[in-house]
Design a protein around this motif. Structure first.
Motif, PDB file in Angstrom:
ATOM      1  N   VAL A 171       0.859  -1.200   0.000  1.00 48.21           N
ATOM      2  CA  VAL A 171       0.000   0.000   0.000  1.00 48.21           C
ATOM      3  C   VAL A 171       0.888   1.242   0.000  1.00 48.21           C
ATOM      4  O   VAL A 171       0.648   2.197  -0.755  1.00 48.21           O
ATOM      5  CB  VAL A 171      -0.927   0.006   1.252  1.00 48.21           C
ATOM      6  CG1 VAL A 171      -1.835   1.222   1.237  1.00 48.21           C
ATOM      7  CG2 VAL A 171      -1.736  -1.267   1.340  1.00 48.21           C
ATOM      8  N   PHE A 172       1.934   1.230   0.847  1.00 49.23           N
ATOM      9  CA  PHE A 172       2.848   2.377   0.944  1.00 49.23           C
ATOM     10  C   PHE A 172       3.490   2.664  -0.423  1.00 49.23           C
ATOM     11  O   PHE A 172       3.569   3.811  -0.853  1.00 49.23           O
ATOM     12  CB  PHE A 172       3.934   2.061   1.991  1.00 49.23           C
ATOM     13  CG  PHE A 172       4.904   3.180   2.229  1.00 49.23           C
ATOM     14  CD1 PHE A 172       4.588   4.234   3.083  1.00 49.23           C
ATOM     15  CD2 PHE A 172       6.151   3.199   1.613  1.00 49.23           C
ATOM     16  CE1 PHE A 172       5.478   5.265   3.308  1.00 49.23           C
ATOM     17  CE2 PHE A 172       7.054   4.233   1.842  1.00 49.23           C
ATOM     18  CZ  PHE A 172       6.709   5.254   2.697  1.00 49.23           C
ATOM     19  N   VAL A 178       1.014   4.326  -2.662  1.00 48.08           N
ATOM     20  CA  VAL A 178       0.693   5.708  -2.264  1.00 48.08           C
ATOM     21  C   VAL A 178       1.854   6.660  -2.560  1.00 48.08           C
ATOM     22  O   VAL A 178       1.651   7.766  -3.067  1.00 48.08           O
ATOM     23  CB  VAL A 178       0.331   5.760  -0.754  1.00 48.08           C
ATOM     24  CG1 VAL A 178       0.173   7.204  -0.276  1.00 48.08           C
ATOM     25  CG2 VAL A 178      -0.952   4.987  -0.485  1.00 48.08           C
ATOM     26  N   THR A 179       3.066   6.218  -2.249  1.00 51.07           N
ATOM     27  CA  THR A 179       4.213   7.138  -2.343  1.00 51.07           C
ATOM     28  C   THR A 179       4.968   7.019  -3.661  1.00 51.07           C
ATOM     29  O   THR A 179       5.676   7.939  -4.054  1.00 51.07           O
ATOM     30  CB  THR A 179       5.230   6.852  -1.221  1.00 51.07           C
ATOM     31  OG1 THR A 179       5.684   5.493  -1.348  1.00 51.07           O
ATOM     32  CG2 THR A 179       4.625   7.055   0.156  1.00 51.07           C
ATOM     33  N   PHE A 206      11.351   2.037   1.056  1.00 43.97           N
ATOM     34  CA  PHE A 206      10.742   2.858   2.119  1.00 43.97           C
ATOM     35  C   PHE A 206      11.786   3.321   3.143  1.00 43.97           C
ATOM     36  O   PHE A 206      11.645   4.380   3.751  1.00 43.97           O
ATOM     37  CB  PHE A 206       9.550   2.143   2.768  1.00 43.97           C
ATOM     38  CG  PHE A 206       9.833   1.363   4.012  1.00 43.97           C
ATOM     39  CD1 PHE A 206      10.269   0.057   3.936  1.00 43.97           C
ATOM     40  CD2 PHE A 206       9.665   1.926   5.269  1.00 43.97           C
ATOM     41  CE1 PHE A 206      10.524  -0.679   5.077  1.00 43.97           C
ATOM     42  CE2 PHE A 206       9.920   1.209   6.420  1.00 43.97           C
ATOM     43  CZ  PHE A 206      10.358  -0.104   6.324  1.00 43.97           C
ATOM     44  N   PHE A 219       6.223  10.714   5.093  1.00 36.94           N
ATOM     45  CA  PHE A 219       5.017  10.425   4.292  1.00 36.94           C
ATOM     46  C   PHE A 219       4.920  11.468   3.180  1.00 36.94           C
ATOM     47  O   PHE A 219       5.523  12.540   3.287  1.00 36.94           O
ATOM     48  CB  PHE A 219       3.767  10.480   5.181  1.00 36.94           C
ATOM     49  CG  PHE A 219       3.649  11.791   5.935  1.00 36.94           C
ATOM     50  CD1 PHE A 219       3.008  12.891   5.365  1.00 36.94           C
ATOM     51  CD2 PHE A 219       4.212  11.935   7.197  1.00 36.94           C
ATOM     52  CE1 PHE A 219       2.920  14.097   6.042  1.00 36.94           C
ATOM     53  CE2 PHE A 219       4.128  13.147   7.886  1.00 36.94           C
ATOM     54  CZ  PHE A 219       3.488  14.227   7.305  1.00 36.94           C
ATOM     55  N   PRO A 220       4.150  11.162   2.120  1.00 35.36           N
ATOM     56  CA  PRO A 220       3.973  12.183   1.071  1.00 35.36           C
ATOM     57  C   PRO A 220       2.982  13.252   1.549  1.00 35.36           C
ATOM     58  O   PRO A 220       1.991  12.908   2.208  1.00 35.36           O
ATOM     59  CB  PRO A 220       3.365  11.381  -0.090  1.00 35.36           C
ATOM     60  CG  PRO A 220       2.766  10.180   0.533  1.00 35.36           C
ATOM     61  CD  PRO A 220       3.486   9.898   1.810  1.00 35.36           C
TER      62      PRO A 220
END
Lengths: 289, 283
Positions: free
Chosen positions: A71-72, A75-76, A81, A213-214
């Motif tokens: 998911v990360f 999203v980003t 990460f 986070f973005p």
């Protein structure tokens, strides 16, 4: 017959003498910096353990099967990460260290009792502040280099872009970051105890600039506010340069605001210094602490 | 001629001294109200990036990956509870050492040491006001953070509270030992900063220790605090625990007795040493 003699200063200030004074401050700061080698420990430990707390939380959020990480990534857009978080936290540490080091440089001199006597010498007073900045930039470059080395070796974080582009983004951010430091140093001399201001500024960077986070995840009003903070562009630009192989053209949306903020903060920093100097001479606040 | 001390220490006078120390710290704390604001806001500032980071790992507001480790997808309640416990740990674990350092720098340690009050009691006294202020600021922080991020305790609050007591008492033992290190080294800021960060990180203040890399898990399991965090969360948030809850509580009680004895023993040994060397007044 009465003759009057106007007092003459032995000092003959000029560009060269100002340059020499700046060099002397630079040398003094470098010597002080090298006299306390305990910073070496901090230089190796902090780049590792500060991002670590966010990385380990990210690991927990990923889950044993990596479902959270998928998911990360969606999203980003970041495939790494750890690298994503390291860049954000390193920028935060940079701003934080500048606030403590450059921001409190004149205050520390005041506490040592040497500020007033230095102020009396016929030199360009801004050189006291600039002199502190030189060793600070060198130690910060070492700090960032060690961060990259440690995470490269221990966690396998790999660059997918050009080191020169990363340096270009950092270079563009220097005037904004240090300009804020100059303005802050003048504020500290005026209000004396300014720890709460450091907590406020670094808190703003932590909340709004997307260190882990973005910023697209922030509510609209927070995103608009983030656009007024230079570290937002620095973090975005460094991530793009390091992991998306962005070139100068792709980096322009970050480089231009950084340059503009740099000009603004340098002007604000220098003006704040002149104001503080004038006020301090009028009120005699230089020697008070 | 025999000299007689004018002091007649007994339990009543010792308690009075304890109260006086706590009252002095209480007054000093509220003289700087910005500190209280900072104590409330700082933890919120530090966990905000985690809140948004968690969103980046979540689908429809549920951190599914996190739930596989902890038994709950409500990662913010998990972290907020860890933050509150960390505030108390900081107060007890490091507070006494910091208080000694403060007294050293202000030049009052030696004169305080000459009073006919138990030195361990002086240390404990320095934590009482902080415990009260930490309780107040943590509760306010929890209310604000709860409103911003959500805090949903679903379990037994009383059991969680009772579990935290042996953990905190055991930490007093750690605190005595750490105060001894400060007496000996006189400057321990870097040591404190780094070890505090590591101990809290490895004992799972912000994440379930099961998610740590496999080579860090044995270190984490050796820290008694790990079971404290785990058991309190188990009771209050119904998270899955490393060991059965009764076992964790029993471990915390054993740890409390061992640490209190060991910490006091180390402190008295070191205190005797610095008195022999005459370095108590140096800083």
């Amino acid at each position: 017959m009465e003759t009057s003699l106007s007092p003459r200063s032995l000092g003959q200030p000029g560009f060269l003498s100002d340059l020499r004074a700046f060099g002397a401050v630079l040398l003094r700061e470098w010597r002080i910096f090298m006299r306390y080698p305990s910073w070496m420990i901090a230089l190796f430990i902090w780049p590792l353990i500060f991002p670590m707390m966010y990385i380990l939380t990210g690991r927990a959020l990923s889950g044993p099967d990596g479902s959270g990480l998928e998911v990360f990534t969606q999203v980003t857009g970041a495939t790494d990460f750890i690298g994503y978080i390291v860049i954000g936290t390193t920028v935060w540490m940079w701003q934080n260290i500048v606030l403590w080091d450059v921001g409190f440089s004149l205050r520390n001199e005041q506490m040592r009792g040497t500020l007033e006597s230095n102020w009396l010498s016929p030199t360009w007073r801004f050189s006291y502040l600039l002199g502190h900045t030189g060793p600070q930039i060198i130690s910060m470059l070492m700090f960032i280099g060690i961060t990259a080395l440690e995470f490269g070796l221990l966690f396998g974080v790999k660059l997918n872009g050009s080191v020169w582009m990363i340096l270009l983004v950092m270079l563009a951010a220097i005037p904004a970051i240090y300009g804020l430091g100059f303005a802050f140093a003048s504020l500290v001399i005026t209000v004396k105890e300014a720890n709460a201001f450091v907590f406020l500024i670094r808190g703003l960077v932590m909340i709004f600039c997307g260190i882990t986070f973005p910023i697209s995840l922030l509510p609209g009003w927070m995103q608009s506010f983030a656009m007024w903070l230079p570290p937002t562009y620095l973090i975005h630009g460094m991530r793009a340069a390091a992991f998306s192989n962005a070139g100068v053209t792709e980096l322009l949306p970050d480089l231009i605001p950084l340059a503009l903020f740099g000009v603004l903060w340098l002007i604000l920093g220098y003006s704040a210094f002149l104001l503080m100097e004038r006020r301090a001479r009028r009120t005699g606040a230089i020697g008070q602490y | 001629m025999q000299t007689n001390s004018l002091s007649q220490p007994n339990i009543k006078t010792q308690l009075r001294a304890l109260f006086v120390i706590a009252r002095k710290d209480w007054k000093v704390f509220w003289r700087y109200p910005l500190n209280a604001v900072s104590n409330i806001l700082q933890p919120i500032i530090w966990i905000t990036p985690v809140y948004f980071m968690g969103k980046a790992f979540s689908t429809n507001g549920q951190a599914v990956g996190f739930a596989q480790y902890s038994g709950t997808g409500d990662y913010m309640s998990f972290i907020l509870l860890g933050t509150v416990l960390s505030n108390f740990i900081l107060t007890v674990f490091w507070g006494m050492g910091y208080a000694l350092k403060e007294d050293m720098d202000m030049g009052v340690l030696e004169s305080n040491w000459l009073t006919p009050v138990s030195r361990i009691l002086i240390l404990v006294g320095r934590t009482l006001a902080s415990l009260l202020t930490t309780t107040i600021t943590s509760l306010i922080m929890l209310v604000i953070a709860g409103a911003l991020f959500g805090f949903k305790p679903t379990g037994n609050t009383l059991a969680a509270f009772l579990t935290a007591i042996p953990m905190l008492l055991g930490l007093y033992g750690f605190g005595f030992a750490f105060a001894a290190i400060v007496l000996l080294m006189r400057e321990a800021n870097t040591l404190v900063d780094v070890s505090s960060f590591l101990v809290q990180g490895l004992s799972g203040a912000n994440f379930p220790v099961k998610s740590l890399p496999y080579w860090l898990i044995p270190i984490s399991l050796m820290l008694p605090l790990t079971y404290g965090f785990d058991a309190v969360r188990g009771f209050l948030l119904n998270t899955s625990t490393i060991l059965p809850l009764q076992t964790e509580v029993a471990l915390l009680i054993i740890f409390m007795f061992v640490m209190l004895w060991f910490g006091a023993w180390v402190f008295y040994k070191v205190e005797r040493r610095v008195r022999t060397l005459g370095t108590l007044g140096q800083h």
